[in-house]
Design an enzyme around this catalytic site. Structure first.
Site, PDB file in Angstrom:
ATOM      1  N   GLY A 110      31.957  59.437  60.120  1.00  0.00           N
ATOM      2  CA  GLY A 110      33.083  60.284  59.697  1.00  0.00           C
ATOM      3  C   GLY A 110      32.650  61.714  59.380  1.00  0.00           C
ATOM      4  O   GLY A 110      33.452  62.647  59.481  1.00  0.00           O
ATOM      5  N   GLU A 133      28.317  54.119  63.789  1.00  0.00           N
ATOM      6  CA  GLU A 133      29.189  53.002  63.402  1.00  0.00           C
ATOM      7  C   GLU A 133      28.823  51.700  64.101  1.00  0.00           C
ATOM      8  O   GLU A 133      28.919  50.621  63.520  1.00  0.00           O
ATOM      9  CB  GLU A 133      30.661  53.338  63.706  1.00  0.00           C
ATOM     10  CG  GLU A 133      31.265  54.427  62.834  1.00  0.00           C
ATOM     11  CD  GLU A 133      31.081  55.847  63.378  1.00  0.00           C
ATOM     12  OE1 GLU A 133      30.217  56.048  64.259  1.00  0.00           O
ATOM     13  OE2 GLU A 133      31.805  56.748  62.923  1.00  0.00           O
TER      14      GLU A 133
END
Ligand code: CO8
Length: 259
Positions: A110, A133
């Site tokens: 993010g 991720e």
């Protein structure tokens, strides 16, 4: 307003600065931190004295991604029904003034996605970008597969998203992820300089340019060119256009009034 996870400042050059300030967790983007960023961004949007914004994590780390301890508690229904991080992200996306990401150290997950949704990203030589991720059993969810692909192309985006590997500052520059690399410890200074330059221009012109460049990613070439031409015609209605051109002819600095 009192903030717990960010520091908000503004200076006399018309630059607002948001510094992510959660050093114990590498500025991991927990929801309360994102809510604070959202509020600060909204305040800058409605503040006529602000012409550009610097978003930074300080001189050590930008952000190591979403807060994995918070993510670990999420389930599908909760995230989907409550549109996890959507409204905070939309606030950043909809901001009308240029946002400059000043990246030092890790910009991961993010954090990388947050830098990608800023209008200009600059970094120092310590920067490391990545979408890790996949290594924790999930995938980018705030633009990693979309904005990163548009920025660096399919092959590099696939490599980064599928392996979770990081790239350093120079490689990020070669791939167009960042506009400028500066010496370690100097990124905030450089971003402030860039933001001050932008904030000294006519605000409505800057806004039209930002909208037009962003439109290049949302439209066909012909539709984008048509829209750009109309925006150019629009500038002819502004006092600042007359002032800018007169100042050039009279060999003086333009005094823009944002009208
Ligand atoms: N979330 C929560 N805490 C974190 C995070 C994180 N993302 N990253 C680091 N921390 C914490 C660690 O838990 C540790 O805390 P503590 O001291 O209490 O144990 C502290 O920060 C320091 O971390 P490390 O000890 O691991 O420091 P290292 O220097 O050894 O390693 C790294 C630094 C490489 C950054 C490592 O911490 C790491 O790999 N972090 C996770 C990176 C990651 O996987 N990021 C992606 C997260 S998922 C995501 O972003 C999905 C986005 C979907 C949309 C959401 C939009 C917000």
């Amino acid at each position: 307003m009192d903030y717990k996870y960010i520091i908000v400042e503004k200076n006399e050059n018309g630059v607002g600065q948001i510094t992510l300030n959660r050093p114990e967790a590498y500025n991991a983007l927990c929801t309360p931190l994102l809510d604070e960023v959202s509020n600060a961004i909204k305040d800058f949007d409605s503040d006529d004295s602000i012409g550009a914004v610097v978003l930074t994590g300080g001189n050590k780390v930008f952000a190591a991604g979403a807060d994995i301890k918070e993510l670990a508690t999420l389930d599908f229904a909760g995230a989907y029904n409550n549109e996890f991080v959507k409204k905070e992200w939309m606030t950043l996306e909809k901001h009308t003034k240029p946002i400059i990401a000043a990246v030092a150290g890790f910009a991961l997950g993010g954090g990388c996605e947050m830098s990608l949704l800023c209008d200009i990203t600059i970094c120092d030589t310590s920067a490391k970008f990545g979408q890790p991720e996949v290594k924790i059993g999930t995938m980018p969810g705030a633009g990693g597969t979309q904005r990163l692909t548009r920025a660096v192309g399919k092959a590099k985006s696939m490599q980064l998203c599928l392996t979770g590997d990081m790239i350093g500052a120079q490689e990020a520059k070669e791939y167009g992820l960042v506009a400028q690399v500066v010496e370690e410890g100097k990124v905030i200074e450089a971003a402030q300089e860039l933001a001050s330059k932008i904030a000294s221009m006519s605000q409505p012109i800057v806004r039209l340019i930002k909208e037009s460049v962003n439109n290049a990613y949302e439209s066909t070439l012909q539709a984008g060119l048509e829209s750009e031409r109309k925006s150019f015609y629009t500038t002819l209605a502004l006092d600042d256009r007359i002032e800018g051109m007169n100042a050039f002819v009279e060999k003086r600095k333009a005094n823009f009034t944002n009208k």
